[in-house]
Write a protein that holds these residues in place. Structure first.
Motif, PDB file in Angstrom:
ATOM      1  N   SER A  37      44.597  37.178  45.058  1.00 35.55           N
ATOM      2  CA  SER A  37      43.641  37.747  45.464  1.00 35.55           C
ATOM      3  C   SER A  37      42.130  37.147  44.836  1.00 35.55           C
ATOM      4  O   SER A  37      42.340  36.609  44.026  1.00 35.55           O
ATOM      5  CB  SER A  37      43.680  39.113  45.321  1.00 35.55           C
ATOM      6  OG  SER A  37      43.515  39.631  44.124  1.00 35.55           O
ATOM      7  N   TYR A  40      37.938  40.848  41.337  1.00 30.35           N
ATOM      8  CA  TYR A  40      37.443  42.153  41.654  1.00 30.35           C
ATOM      9  C   TYR A  40      36.763  42.777  40.257  1.00 30.35           C
ATOM     10  O   TYR A  40      37.564  42.769  39.378  1.00 30.35           O
ATOM     11  CB  TYR A  40      37.888  43.104  42.260  1.00 30.35           C
ATOM     12  CG  TYR A  40      38.616  42.710  43.857  1.00 30.35           C
ATOM     13  CD1 TYR A  40      37.867  42.934  45.032  1.00 30.35           C
ATOM     14  CD2 TYR A  40      39.671  41.877  44.013  1.00 30.35           C
ATOM     15  CE1 TYR A  40      37.965  42.628  46.282  1.00 30.35           C
ATOM     16  CE2 TYR A  40      39.872  41.558  45.237  1.00 30.35           C
ATOM     17  CZ  TYR A  40      39.047  41.914  46.469  1.00 30.35           C
ATOM     18  OH  TYR A  40      39.292  41.636  47.595  1.00 30.35           O
ATOM     19  N   GLU A  41      35.493  43.424  40.288  1.00 24.70           N
ATOM     20  CA  GLU A  41      34.976  44.145  39.278  1.00 24.70           C
ATOM     21  C   GLU A  41      34.975  45.520  39.471  1.00 24.70           C
ATOM     22  O   GLU A  41      34.725  45.993  40.474  1.00 24.70           O
ATOM     23  CB  GLU A  41      33.669  43.332  38.833  1.00 24.70           C
ATOM     24  CG  GLU A  41      33.326  44.133  37.478  1.00 24.70           C
ATOM     25  CD  GLU A  41      31.987  43.624  37.055  1.00 24.70           C
ATOM     26  OE1 GLU A  41      32.030  42.849  35.703  1.00 24.70           O
ATOM     27  OE2 GLU A  41      30.959  43.563  37.577  1.00 24.70           O
ATOM     28  N   THR A  42      35.472  46.320  38.281  1.00 26.57           N
ATOM     29  CA  THR A  42      35.538  47.909  38.464  1.00 26.57           C
ATOM     30  C   THR A  42      35.142  48.526  37.201  1.00 26.57           C
ATOM     31  O   THR A  42      35.469  47.996  36.110  1.00 26.57           O
ATOM     32  CB  THR A  42      36.927  48.384  39.020  1.00 26.57           C
ATOM     33  OG1 THR A  42      37.353  47.534  40.031  1.00 26.57           O
ATOM     34  CG2 THR A  42      37.016  49.672  39.325  1.00 26.57           C
ATOM     35  N   GLN A  56      42.770  41.461  39.485  1.00 24.21           N
ATOM     36  CA  GLN A  56      43.326  40.376  40.460  1.00 24.21           C
ATOM     37  C   GLN A  56      44.819  40.753  40.560  1.00 24.21           C
ATOM     38  O   GLN A  56      45.641  41.095  40.023  1.00 24.21           O
ATOM     39  CB  GLN A  56      43.237  39.081  40.034  1.00 24.21           C
ATOM     40  CG  GLN A  56      43.648  38.045  41.097  1.00 24.21           C
ATOM     41  CD  GLN A  56      43.401  36.385  40.736  1.00 24.21           C
ATOM     42  OE1 GLN A  56      43.720  36.229  39.637  1.00 24.21           O
ATOM     43  NE2 GLN A  56      42.975  35.710  41.536  1.00 24.21           N
ATOM     44  N   PHE A 122      41.324  50.014  42.296  1.00 21.62           N
ATOM     45  CA  PHE A 122      41.369  48.804  41.700  1.00 21.62           C
ATOM     46  C   PHE A 122      42.458  48.088  41.889  1.00 21.62           C
ATOM     47  O   PHE A 122      42.407  46.678  41.875  1.00 21.62           O
ATOM     48  CB  PHE A 122      40.791  48.852  40.310  1.00 21.62           C
ATOM     49  CG  PHE A 122      41.510  49.351  39.386  1.00 21.62           C
ATOM     50  CD1 PHE A 122      42.628  48.894  38.601  1.00 21.62           C
ATOM     51  CD2 PHE A 122      41.867  50.809  39.259  1.00 21.62           C
ATOM     52  CE1 PHE A 122      43.710  49.406  37.771  1.00 21.62           C
ATOM     53  CE2 PHE A 122      42.418  51.365  38.162  1.00 21.62           C
ATOM     54  CZ  PHE A 122      43.642  50.637  37.578  1.00 21.62           C
ATOM     55  N   PRO A 126      42.802  44.793  45.916  1.00 19.98           N
ATOM     56  CA  PRO A 126      43.187  43.229  45.839  1.00 19.98           C
ATOM     57  C   PRO A 126      44.586  43.089  46.508  1.00 19.98           C
ATOM     58  O   PRO A 126      44.877  42.278  47.171  1.00 19.98           O
ATOM     59  CB  PRO A 126      43.098  42.871  44.455  1.00 19.98           C
ATOM     60  CG  PRO A 126      43.011  44.067  43.682  1.00 19.98           C
ATOM     61  CD  PRO A 126      42.315  45.166  44.593  1.00 19.98           C
ATOM     62  N   GLU A 129      44.151  43.026  50.162  1.00 15.74           N
ATOM     63  CA  GLU A 129      43.734  41.637  50.390  1.00 15.74           C
ATOM     64  C   GLU A 129      44.889  40.688  50.865  1.00 15.74           C
ATOM     65  O   GLU A 129      44.796  39.958  51.887  1.00 15.74           O
ATOM     66  CB  GLU A 129      42.808  40.945  49.595  1.00 15.74           C
ATOM     67  CG  GLU A 129      42.419  39.605  49.681  1.00 15.74           C
ATOM     68  CD  GLU A 129      41.547  38.837  48.440  1.00 15.74           C
ATOM     69  OE1 GLU A 129      41.946  37.712  48.567  1.00 15.74           O
ATOM     70  OE2 GLU A 129      41.124  39.557  47.720  1.00 15.74           O
ATOM     71  N   VAL A 156      34.878  49.163  43.830  1.00 14.29           N
ATOM     72  CA  VAL A 156      35.623  47.834  43.460  1.00 14.29           C
ATOM     73  C   VAL A 156      34.699  46.549  44.251  1.00 14.29           C
ATOM     74  O   VAL A 156      34.785  46.572  45.435  1.00 14.29           O
ATOM     75  CB  VAL A 156      36.768  47.972  43.886  1.00 14.29           C
ATOM     76  CG1 VAL A 156      37.687  46.683  43.829  1.00 14.29           C
ATOM     77  CG2 VAL A 156      37.764  49.083  43.616  1.00 14.29           C
ATOM     78  N   LYS A 157      33.884  45.906  43.444  1.00 21.08           N
ATOM     79  CA  LYS A 157      33.341  44.634  44.141  1.00 21.08           C
ATOM     80  C   LYS A 157      33.946  43.446  43.971  1.00 21.08           C
ATOM     81  O   LYS A 157      34.233  43.016  42.740  1.00 21.08           O
ATOM     82  CB  LYS A 157      31.910  44.972  43.222  1.00 21.08           C
ATOM     83  CG  LYS A 157      30.971  46.044  43.343  1.00 21.08           C
ATOM     84  CD  LYS A 157      29.855  45.806  42.424  1.00 21.08           C
ATOM     85  CE  LYS A 157      30.204  45.762  41.017  1.00 21.08           C
ATOM     86  NZ  LYS A 157      28.893  45.837  40.102  1.00 21.08           N
ATOM     87  N   GLN A 158      34.065  42.673  44.975  1.00 22.21           N
ATOM     88  CA  GLN A 158      34.506  41.411  44.959  1.00 22.21           C
ATOM     89  C   GLN A 158      33.476  40.426  44.447  1.00 22.21           C
ATOM     90  O   GLN A 158      32.475  40.618  44.987  1.00 22.21           O
ATOM     91  CB  GLN A 158      34.932  40.963  46.353  1.00 22.21           C
ATOM     92  CG  GLN A 158      35.698  39.875  46.458  1.00 22.21           C
ATOM     93  CD  GLN A 158      35.943  39.334  47.876  1.00 22.21           C
ATOM     94  OE1 GLN A 158      36.136  40.077  48.763  1.00 22.21           O
ATOM     95  NE2 GLN A 158      36.354  38.074  48.102  1.00 22.21           N
TER      96      GLN A 158
END
Length: 159
Positions: A37, A40-42, A56, A122, A126, A129, A156-158
């Motif tokens: 994936s 991602y930041e969380t 990920q 989180f 992913p 995805e 959860v930001k990509q």
């Protein structure tokens, strides 16, 4: 051959480099990384007073059984200097087995599917995805359905 979904996480040091090294280590010890994936930041979950995580999910095609795959995951963590001092504490690398094919198992050291998967955005973002229509072997809902119903409020930001 079994497709296993692994969640990688890091919130110490060069987080992206830790995840990249884990992908390499797992590809050499666990099996073929069939898909990865985005990153991602969380914000930290559980113990919140720590740096944000990069996460990920990897789809790994493996000939290993689940306990041997777990050993490969733990070895990858150790390669990145993982120290287990505080539950949910900061770490260079965390590798969790989310799903191992359609297997359901619970031992003192490993439970699959990961029991907290339905409540952790989180992990679900992913995973969705890569495999939104994959059906959870115990809950009989797709990953997309679990994500839609997830009670976790963390963004959860990509990247």
């Amino acid at each position: 051959m079994t497709t296993s979904y692994l969640l990688l996480g890091s919130n110490l040091g060069d987080r992206a480099a830790h995840l990249a090294q884990a992908r390499y280590d797992l590809a050499t010890t666990a099996g073929r990384v069939a898909a990865a994936s985005a990153l991602y930041e969380t914000a930290a979950w559980g113990l919140e007073d720590q740096p944000a995580f990069l996460n990920q999910v990897l789809a790994v095609e493996t000939t290993l059984d689940a306990p041997t795959l777990l050993a490969a995951c733990l070895a990858a963590e150790q390669q990145q200097g993982r120290e287990r001092q505080v539950r949910w504490g900061a770490r260079t690398l965390d590798v969790d087995i989310l799903l191992f094919g359609q297997e359901i198992m619970a031992t003192p050291t490993l439970t699959v599917p990961h029991p907290a998967l339905p409540t952790r955005r989180f992990a679900l973002v992913p995973l969705a995805e890569l495999a939104p229509q994959l059906v959870h072997p115990q809950l009989h809902h797709t990953i997309a359905e679990l994500l839609a119903a997830c009670p976790d409020p963390l963004e959860v930001k990509q990247l």
